[in-house]
Scaffold this motif. Structure first.
Motif, short mmCIF file in Angstrom:
data_model
loop_
_atom_site.label_atom_id
_atom_site.label_comp_id
_atom_site.label_asym_id
_atom_site.label_seq_id
_atom_site.Cartn_x
_atom_site.Cartn_y
_atom_site.Cartn_z
N HIS A 60 34.23 39.55 143.52
CA HIS A 60 32.87 39.34 143.04
C HIS A 60 32.54 37.88 142.75
CE1 HIS A 60 32.59 43.60 142.96
NE2 HIS A 60 33.32 43.78 141.87
N ALA A 70 28.63 47.43 138.15
CA ALA A 70 28.57 46.54 139.32
C ALA A 70 28.62 47.28 140.65
CB ALA A 70 29.72 45.53 139.24
N ALA A 113 27.13 41.85 141.67
CA ALA A 113 28.19 41.88 140.65
C ALA A 113 28.07 40.72 139.67
CB ALA A 113 29.56 41.85 141.33
N ALA A 154 25.33 41.62 137.26
CA ALA A 154 25.85 42.63 136.34
C ALA A 154 26.71 41.99 135.26
CB ALA A 154 26.65 43.68 137.12
#
Length: 490
Positions: free
Chosen positions: A322, A346, A351, A354
């Motif tokens: 990520h 995520a 991601a 998030a």
């Protein structure tokens, strides 16, 4: 990078270095005790979870709990430690009222787990390897209660015989911060493994803190052990207090005596408990009622294959998959429940966005409401739905924060809040055109300044348009329309 904190203490006669080793007693998660079938649940009425074996009735023979052995092996594997296929139980002899047999069944020369390592993370992205000397299994003692009667003490044997893992570090720690980081990391690993719940306030994890001081470059001096410290914060405080006490002793021309001490939380000092015993004082000898513990390599391999992903591996995966920073990934994996929440959030989404929401608004909401990750005011599914509404341009980031606060207060889903409050983002270019035209008409002098080279005024125009649209304008469209109008495109 393998380094320390560079922590030293300046005394009256120069610089001192602190040397720390921790002996952590971690209660094994199991339904029964190490050598009896008595229950281990926390909080039961005194002396209601005691078998004849725990009470040391004559003729009662211990029978080892296979699950406790498995938990110790899992922990050793999680610490990258040597698993000893042959180990032995010994009797450690001492006389306390809460030890009814007059000895503790423990391990001494032949522990179930040998040397391992833990990687700790320190400020500034520094990591340091801390050696594990050994892990051995032993029985816990009972509990003495001194505050029930002014002239009597009472004994609760519910804890007697509960399985403990004593995890002994090398004297590799050099500061209160390193000691705290080590204890937090060990607790995280145990929780990921499911071998100890790490609840220090309940006594299921506690630390004996070995502290000595020396001049930089010297060999080790005499150490003292601060017994049964029950929080990370108190461990750090105990290190500082005991180190300064020892420095004062040495600088006044005295000698630090090896002893066991207690940390007085109220006064912030350590005080003497008893002279420190050596191994020969306990008269260790092999327990005649227990055969050597012999493990099969295949069984150990099967336990290794069943281990969960541990925090260091999870951190590396989140960084690689990520693109998270080491710091952000470290915070997210510090507790398994936090990591699980993040992974649900995520999944299939941006991601990094998030992570930003979790580490920012979500954690702030947890702190503000006093809730925990296991009982959050906003679920992962609800927060994910909010991120989806940002992604599909239903709302912008500014409105999303307003919606999130409403979610925390009401528990409602984001879509319901958006519809009830009329917060959907305006993507109608006609409405944005009209708002831009009105703002530029009202600020003709600034428009002239912008066209004359003061391009920093663009942010002012964006702010005025968003204000005119109650924050609901699509930021990208607002920027595009503004640039077109300011360029003279109308």
């Amino acid at each position: 990078m393998d380094a320390g904190t560079g922590y030293t203490i300046e005394g009256a006669s120069g610089t001192w270095e602190v040397v720390i080793g921790l002996e952590v007693h971690a209660q094994v998660i199991s339904n029964a005790k190490l050598f009896s079938g008595a229950a281990t649940a926390f909080g039961a009425a005194p002396n209601t979870q005691v078998s004849f074996i725990d009470a040391a009735f004559p003729g009662m023979l211990p029978v080892i709990n296979r699950e406790c052995v498995a938990q110790a092996v899992r922990t050793g594997l999680g610490l990258a430690a040597q698993i000893n296929l042959v180990s032995r139980f010994d009797r450690k002899n001492y006389f306390y009222a809460d030890l009814p047999a007059g000895y503790q069944i423990s391990q001494y020369e032949h522990p179930i787990v040998g040397q391992g390592t833990i990687e700790i993370e320190l400020d500034g992205g520094i990591t340091k390897s801390i050696g594990i000397t050994r892990l051995h299994l032993e029985q816990d003692a009972g509990k003495s209660l001194h505050d029930q009667h002014p002239s009597k003490s009472y004994i609760d044997l519910n804890r007697a015989g509960v399985a403990l893992m004593e995890i002994v570090s090398e004297p590799d720690l050099r500061s209160p911060e390193e000691a705290g980081a080590y204890l937090r990391k060990l607790r995280t690993i145990l929780r990921y493994l499911g071998t100890c719940d790490g609840n220090m306030e309940e006594g299921s994890m506690r630390a004996d803190v070995n502290v000595s001081v020396r001049r930089p470059g010297e060999g080790f001096r005499t150490r003292c052990e601060v017994k049964n410290v029950n929080s990370v914060r108190f461990v750090m405080q105990a290190v500082e207090a005991e180190a300064r006490r020892q420095i004062a002793v040495w600088e006044e021309g005295g000698t630090v005596e090896q002893e066991t001490r207690l940390y007085d939380v109220a006064r912030g000092v350590t005080r003497s408990m008893r002279s420190k015993e050596d191994a020969h004082d306990y008269r260790y000898f092999p327990d005649p009622d227990l055969l050597p513990l012999v493990l099969e390599q295949g069984w150990v391999d099967a336990l290794a294959a069943g281990l969960p992903e541990l925090p260091d591996a999870k951190k590396r995966r989140l960084m690689a998959r990520h693109g998270l920073s080491a710091y952000d990934a470290g915070v997210l994996v510090a507790e398994q429940a936090t990591a699980d929440f993040y992974e649900r959030l995520a999944a299939g989404r941006d991601a990094k966005l998030a992570a930003n929401w979790m580490l920012g608004d979500f954690f702030a909401a947890l702190n503000r409401t006093g809730r925990t990750i296991s009982d959050p005011p906003v679920s992962a599914a609800q927060l994910g739905a909010l991120l989806d509404l940002i992604a599909d341009a239903t709302i912008n980031g500014r409105i999303a924060k307003e919606v999130f606060e409403a979610m925390v207060e009401t528990g409602d889903d984001p879509a319901a809040i958006i519809d009830a409050r009329g917060l959907r983002q305006v993507t109608d270019t006609g409405a944005i055109d009209a708002a831009v035209a009105a703002v530029l008409a009202a600020n003709a002098d600034k428009v002239a300044d912008y066209r004359g080279g003061k391009e920093k005024l663009f942010g002012f125009f964006v702010g005025q348009v968003m204000k005119a649209m109650a924050g609901k304008g699509n930021p990208a469209l607002v920027n595009d329309v503004l640039r077109r109008h300011l360029a003279g495109g109308g």
